[in-house]
Design a protein around this motif. Structure first.
Motif, mmCIF file in Angstrom:
data_model
loop_
_atom_site.group_PDB
_atom_site.id
_atom_site.type_symbol
_atom_site.label_atom_id
_atom_site.label_comp_id
_atom_site.label_asym_id
_atom_site.label_seq_id
_atom_site.Cartn_x
_atom_site.Cartn_y
_atom_site.Cartn_z
ATOM 1 N N LEU A 102 0.832 -1.195 0.000
ATOM 2 C CA LEU A 102 0.000 0.000 0.000
ATOM 3 C C LEU A 102 0.872 1.251 0.000
ATOM 4 C CD1 LEU A 102 -2.916 1.206 0.434
ATOM 5 C CD2 LEU A 102 -2.379 1.169 2.873
ATOM 6 N N VAL A 103 0.520 2.206 -0.853
ATOM 7 C CA VAL A 103 1.110 3.548 -0.825
ATOM 8 C C VAL A 103 -0.073 4.503 -0.852
ATOM 9 C CG1 VAL A 103 2.547 5.239 -2.008
ATOM 10 C CG2 VAL A 103 3.187 2.832 -2.061
ATOM 11 N N ARG A 104 -0.181 5.333 0.175
ATOM 12 C CA ARG A 104 -1.354 6.210 0.291
ATOM 13 C C ARG A 104 -0.955 7.580 0.780
ATOM 14 N NH1 ARG A 104 -5.581 8.579 1.338
ATOM 15 N NH2 ARG A 104 -7.579 8.112 2.179
ATOM 16 N N PHE A 105 -1.517 8.615 0.152
ATOM 17 C CA PHE A 105 -1.333 9.985 0.612
ATOM 18 C C PHE A 105 -2.508 10.340 1.509
ATOM 19 C CE2 PHE A 105 -1.980 14.617 0.052
ATOM 20 C CZ PHE A 105 -0.801 15.039 0.658
ATOM 21 N N ASP A 106 -2.215 10.633 2.769
ATOM 22 C CA ASP A 106 -3.253 10.996 3.732
ATOM 23 C C ASP A 106 -3.423 12.513 3.700
ATOM 24 O OD1 ASP A 106 -4.930 11.455 5.882
ATOM 25 O OD2 ASP A 106 -3.967 9.961 7.155
ATOM 26 N N GLU A 107 -4.524 12.977 3.147
ATOM 27 C CA GLU A 107 -4.760 14.412 2.991
ATOM 28 C C GLU A 107 -5.032 15.110 4.314
ATOM 29 O OE1 GLU A 107 -7.930 14.620 0.188
ATOM 30 O OE2 GLU A 107 -6.633 14.059 -1.492
ATOM 31 N N ARG A 108 -5.449 14.354 5.331
ATOM 32 C CA ARG A 108 -5.739 14.967 6.629
ATOM 33 C C ARG A 108 -4.471 15.468 7.300
ATOM 34 N NH1 ARG A 108 -7.798 10.563 9.929
ATOM 35 N NH2 ARG A 108 -6.467 9.392 8.542
ATOM 36 N N ILE A 109 -3.385 14.696 7.178
ATOM 37 C CA ILE A 109 -2.132 15.066 7.849
ATOM 38 C C ILE A 109 -1.004 15.358 6.865
ATOM 39 C CG2 ILE A 109 -2.666 13.876 10.004
ATOM 40 C CD1 ILE A 109 -0.988 11.522 9.034
ATOM 41 N N ASP A 110 -1.322 15.339 5.561
ATOM 42 C CA ASP A 110 -0.344 15.630 4.498
ATOM 43 C C ASP A 110 0.892 14.744 4.588
ATOM 44 O OD1 ASP A 110 -1.905 17.538 3.273
ATOM 45 O OD2 ASP A 110 -1.022 19.200 4.376
ATOM 46 N N GLU A 111 0.688 13.451 4.795
ATOM 47 C CA GLU A 111 1.804 12.503 4.847
ATOM 48 C C GLU A 111 1.530 11.316 3.939
ATOM 49 O OE1 GLU A 111 3.815 13.220 9.182
ATOM 50 O OE2 GLU A 111 2.431 11.551 9.009
ATOM 51 N N ILE A 112 2.602 10.721 3.431
ATOM 52 C CA ILE A 112 2.498 9.519 2.619
ATOM 53 C C ILE A 112 2.769 8.316 3.523
ATOM 54 C CG2 ILE A 112 3.502 8.201 0.713
ATOM 55 C CD1 ILE A 112 4.182 10.856 -0.618
ATOM 56 N N PHE A 113 1.928 7.300 3.410
ATOM 57 C CA PHE A 113 2.069 6.074 4.192
ATOM 58 C C PHE A 113 2.409 4.935 3.242
ATOM 59 C CE2 PHE A 113 0.145 2.131 5.775
ATOM 60 C CZ PHE A 113 0.789 2.025 6.993
ATOM 61 N N ILE A 114 3.417 4.140 3.609
ATOM 62 C CA ILE A 114 3.821 2.973 2.827
ATOM 63 C C ILE A 114 3.762 1.745 3.736
ATOM 64 C CG2 ILE A 114 5.667 1.871 1.491
ATOM 65 C CD1 ILE A 114 6.764 4.685 0.925
ATOM 66 N N LEU A 115 3.098 0.694 3.260
ATOM 67 C CA LEU A 115 3.051 -0.587 3.957
ATOM 68 C C LEU A 115 3.736 -1.610 3.062
ATOM 69 C CD1 LEU A 115 2.015 -2.399 6.279
ATOM 70 C CD2 LEU A 115 -0.094 -2.679 4.954
ATOM 71 N N ALA A 116 4.780 -2.255 3.586
ATOM 72 C CA ALA A 116 5.560 -3.187 2.765
ATOM 73 C C ALA A 116 6.093 -4.331 3.623
ATOM 74 C CB ALA A 116 6.725 -2.452 2.115
ATOM 75 N N GLY A 117 6.549 -5.385 2.918
ATOM 76 C CA GLY A 117 7.187 -6.514 3.592
ATOM 77 C C GLY A 117 6.299 -7.164 4.629
ATOM 78 N N ASP A 118 6.940 -7.762 5.649
ATOM 79 C CA ASP A 118 6.185 -8.438 6.702
ATOM 80 C C ASP A 118 5.403 -7.450 7.555
ATOM 81 O OD1 ASP A 118 6.983 -10.972 5.949
ATOM 82 O OD2 ASP A 118 8.810 -10.863 7.146
ATOM 83 N N ASN A 119 6.031 -6.370 7.963
ATOM 84 C CA ASN A 119 5.335 -5.356 8.766
ATOM 85 C C ASN A 119 6.121 -4.052 8.764
ATOM 86 O OD1 ASN A 119 3.313 -4.305 10.334
ATOM 87 N ND2 ASN A 119 4.195 -5.011 12.251
ATOM 88 N N ILE A 120 6.533 -3.611 7.606
ATOM 89 C CA ILE A 120 7.269 -2.352 7.487
ATOM 90 C C ILE A 120 6.270 -1.250 7.182
ATOM 91 C CG2 ILE A 120 9.004 -1.073 6.190
ATOM 92 C CD1 ILE A 120 10.337 -3.789 5.608
ATOM 93 N N GLN A 121 6.248 -0.239 8.043
ATOM 94 C CA GLN A 121 5.365 0.897 7.866
ATOM 95 C C GLN A 121 6.213 2.163 7.869
ATOM 96 O OE1 GLN A 121 2.017 0.837 10.580
ATOM 97 N NE2 GLN A 121 2.196 -1.377 10.773
ATOM 98 N N ILE A 122 6.054 2.975 6.832
ATOM 99 C CA ILE A 122 6.855 4.190 6.678
ATOM 100 C C ILE A 122 5.921 5.375 6.491
ATOM 101 C CG2 ILE A 122 8.628 5.351 5.306
ATOM 102 C CD1 ILE A 122 9.486 2.544 4.324
ATOM 103 N N LEU A 123 6.204 6.466 7.201
ATOM 104 C CA LEU A 123 5.501 7.724 7.006
ATOM 105 C C LEU A 123 6.487 8.743 6.440
ATOM 106 C CD1 LEU A 123 3.203 8.405 10.093
ATOM 107 C CD2 LEU A 123 2.519 8.061 7.734
ATOM 108 N N ILE A 124 6.051 9.485 5.432
ATOM 109 C CA ILE A 124 6.892 10.513 4.825
ATOM 110 C C ILE A 124 6.187 11.855 5.024
ATOM 111 C CG2 ILE A 124 8.002 11.331 2.724
ATOM 112 C CD1 ILE A 124 7.831 8.414 1.696
#
Length: 58
Positions: free
Chosen positions: A26-48
């Motif tokens: 999953l790659v998603r731009f959250d307009e509420r907080i103006d951040e990009i969220f990435i979900l990858a691998g077993d449980n890797i979560q990244i906020l940009i």
């Protein structure tokens, strides 16, 4: 709308993840907080944030 720094940081993060043969679910731009969220691998979560800074969520 993502900033130019966010877009570049997202591209680099996704490229790094796929180089390590990790699936990106999953790659998603959250307009509420103006951040990009990435979900990858077993449980890797990244906020940009708007400055392109990446942080890992545990």
């Amino acid at each position: 709308m993502p900033t130019e720094l966010q877009t570049l940081s997202c591209f680099i993060a996704c490229q790094t993840l796929t180089t390590m043969y990790l699936p990106i679910y999953l790659v998603r731009f959250d307009e509420r907080i103006d951040e990009i969220f990435i979900l990858a691998g077993d449980n890797i979560q990244i906020l940009i944030d708007r400055n392109g800074d990446r942080r890992f969520i545990e």
